[in-house]
Design a protein around this motif. Sequence first.
Motif, PDB file in Angstrom:
ATOM      1  N   SER A  73      18.929 -27.052 -44.280  1.00  0.00           N
ATOM      2  CA  SER A  73      18.272 -26.078 -45.160  1.00  0.00           C
ATOM      3  C   SER A  73      19.312 -25.412 -46.041  1.00  0.00           C
ATOM      4  O   SER A  73      20.520 -25.640 -45.891  1.00  0.00           O
ATOM      5  N   SER A  96      16.907 -34.959 -41.519  1.00  0.00           N
ATOM      6  CA  SER A  96      16.983 -33.965 -42.585  1.00  0.00           C
ATOM      7  C   SER A  96      18.429 -33.613 -42.920  1.00  0.00           C
ATOM      8  O   SER A  96      19.342 -33.742 -42.103  1.00  0.00           O
ATOM      9  N   PHE A  97      18.609 -33.148 -44.161  1.00  0.00           N
ATOM     10  CA  PHE A  97      19.902 -32.616 -44.585  1.00  0.00           C
ATOM     11  C   PHE A  97      20.024 -31.122 -44.291  1.00  0.00           C
ATOM     12  O   PHE A  97      20.935 -30.471 -44.794  1.00  0.00           O
ATOM     13  N   ARG A 127      17.671 -40.211 -44.869  1.00  0.00           N
ATOM     14  CA  ARG A 127      16.556 -39.291 -45.115  1.00  0.00           C
ATOM     15  C   ARG A 127      15.214 -40.011 -45.161  1.00  0.00           C
ATOM     16  O   ARG A 127      14.255 -39.610 -44.491  1.00  0.00           O
ATOM     17  N   CYS A 141      25.442 -32.048 -43.772  1.00  0.00           N
ATOM     18  CA  CYS A 141      25.931 -33.179 -44.561  1.00  0.00           C
ATOM     19  C   CYS A 141      26.739 -34.144 -43.687  1.00  0.00           C
ATOM     20  O   CYS A 141      27.646 -34.822 -44.170  1.00  0.00           O
ATOM     21  N   ALA A 201      29.333 -29.873 -47.840  1.00  0.00           N
ATOM     22  CA  ALA A 201      28.336 -28.878 -48.266  1.00  0.00           C
ATOM     23  C   ALA A 201      28.965 -27.929 -49.280  1.00  0.00           C
ATOM     24  O   ALA A 201      30.003 -27.315 -49.007  1.00  0.00           O
ATOM     25  N   VAL A 239      19.808 -29.793 -51.172  1.00  0.00           N
ATOM     26  CA  VAL A 239      19.327 -29.492 -49.817  1.00  0.00           C
ATOM     27  C   VAL A 239      18.261 -28.403 -49.842  1.00  0.00           C
ATOM     28  O   VAL A 239      17.195 -28.534 -49.261  1.00  0.00           O
ATOM     29  N   PRO A 287      23.134 -26.222 -44.494  1.00  0.00           N
ATOM     30  CA  PRO A 287      23.085 -27.638 -44.879  1.00  0.00           C
ATOM     31  C   PRO A 287      23.790 -28.521 -43.856  1.00  0.00           C
ATOM     32  O   PRO A 287      24.790 -28.121 -43.267  1.00  0.00           O
ATOM     33  N   TYR A 326      24.048 -28.010 -51.746  1.00  0.00           N
ATOM     34  CA  TYR A 326      24.096 -29.437 -52.046  1.00  0.00           C
ATOM     35  C   TYR A 326      24.970 -30.140 -51.014  1.00  0.00           C
ATOM     36  O   TYR A 326      25.926 -29.553 -50.478  1.00  0.00           O
ATOM     37  N   CYS A 327      24.627 -31.395 -50.749  1.00  0.00           N
ATOM     38  CA  CYS A 327      25.534 -32.299 -50.052  1.00  0.00           C
ATOM     39  C   CYS A 327      26.184 -33.170 -51.115  1.00  0.00           C
ATOM     40  O   CYS A 327      25.494 -33.848 -51.883  1.00  0.00           O
TER      41      CYS A 327
END
Length: 618
Positions: free
Chosen positions: A556, A553-554, A547, A562, A464, A511, A560, A530-531
């Motif tokens: 929020s 889900s990744f 996904r 990851c 992340a 994300v 995040p 971001y992942c």
Amino acid sequence: MKWLIPFLALLVAQHAHADAASDAYSAGASLAGSSKGQGTAAAKNTDPSSVIPGYTSSPSQSGYYGGVQGGDGGISDKGQTELSQNEAGQAITDSSTKNPAVTIDPNADFIQNGKNAEANSSTIVDGTNTQCTTKVVSKSVFENYSCDRDVAQVQTCARTGSVIVTGSSHTETRTLSLTLTDASRIGSEDRLQVSFTFPETATLLSGSTQLVYTPAPSYSTGFNYAVDMLNNSVGLQYGSGAVSLNVTGLTVNAGQTYTAVITPQGQSGSNHSKPTTTLVGYLRDGTTVFHLDVTYQVIVSDKQAATTWTESCGFDKSSATATAGSVCTDPGGTRSMTSDGQTYSQTQSCWQYSDAYIVPVSSAGNCSTLMANKNCTVAARNCTQAEGSTCLHEQDTYQCQTTYSSQGLLCGGDYICQSGSCDETNGAGDSGFDTAVAKLAGLASAGDDVKADQVNVKAFTGQALYCRKAMAGFSNCCVDTGWGNSAGLANCNSDEMAIGKAKAKKVTVLVGEACNRAVLGVCVQKKQAYCVFGGKLARIIQEQGRRDQLHVSFGSGDSPNCRGITVPELQAINFDLINFQDFYSDLVANQKIPDSATMVKQAKDRIAAQVNAQTGGK
């Protein structure tokens, strides 16, 4: 005559059959006549609501029918209203008005192939022979590729307020006459001290002082005194009038207290035995008035305080669109400045605002290769980040045509390959080699992740990372292009620069957003989460498998997720549904094929080894 008897028998039989048929018809007709009105009577006497669920004699749709001669009840207008207000209708309108037109390059292979077919159509219709002719065979394959890019950015301008003074000043000459009566004796000395205060700051031009007796004392000689005031020492005597003071250019300040020291000079006699005490009494009861008269200049100000606002923007506002995002970044209060010795103040509810604008960008993101390919056209666009109704970041799907060609001989309807590169044009279809290699590479990559932790087994683990979005006076460190070209990006940290490079390699998944900095409870700077994965395979399987297929889900922008994919999740992913096209380019770029000389040498060495084995080296 013998034939007559059978003929008569036949006639009798036919007549009997006809009578029976007539009787049957009459009975059926009579039955039908008696029952023909029963169905109509039953329908007339039946309540439709008792047999038809939800029946109503006046449905809402009847309002749109005005009879044969009437109108449509406004159904057309209502339909247009629904089309303009409905989300689906707006999406259709936006797609037709906002999406750029699909551009097809006239030099694309499929266009040129069609033109060539048209130009050479005579060879098809003029008859073919059985002799061998040289042919070039082509086969076109359409494949989908995805990429993402910025189409707009949220940039901010800093709007800062400051106190200014407007207007000017002018000089005025004024006069002042002071009556000094506040006298006191200096200790036990035979001297007096008189205090006085100027009402305003001024530059003295001239001045004078005198003692005036009202009424005159009974003695005629008066008193003689030495007076020290305003850097001057002068002598005063009864009846001598005003004495000038050398005060030109001397500056006095408003509210400041000045003193004059009065010393008796050469008095004698019974009436003058206590001159100091006598003068104090005279000053206090008004018998004697001590005057100070001055002419001076003052600076009169016509200035006023105001607040001026300056704006600092790092972009061209002419192409930007203002949003509702305007927040206070410097709390309000009263601020002052001094001009010509006078203080001016202004009060504002806020002294700095951060105003947000949507700025269009011409970023190619990681789509540059696809955009430059004349055989690729945009098949779909999907907005992945928006500000209100404006898309900021989108994922594009390109459909690209790849044409494979081979040369050979067409003999009697059979095609014989001569070029040695006919695998893609022999009509056998895709062998699935690329897909098989991608799947195997994915499993191998998953195995590499498992080596590190054989207890909590997870594959394709990401990291992340955050990047900060633009605020007042700060660069946007979440751009997908421009790294190294913009001096403002020098303020971005190493994680943000890593995200920029990872975007170009197509190994990131956006994300979400979160607040990075708040002032007075209002978010003035956001950050994107971001992942970031170790390679394209990990990103593809995480994105399309975890996904899209498993709906995991990744997380929020604030949190995040990851994490890697667990073994049960990996087993649940259908790899046949995953598009590995983004990985194929890396696959082709990284494959190492030995050159022809190396391959010939290897063949000779193997033949020589086999000959030696069979002949014993003889």
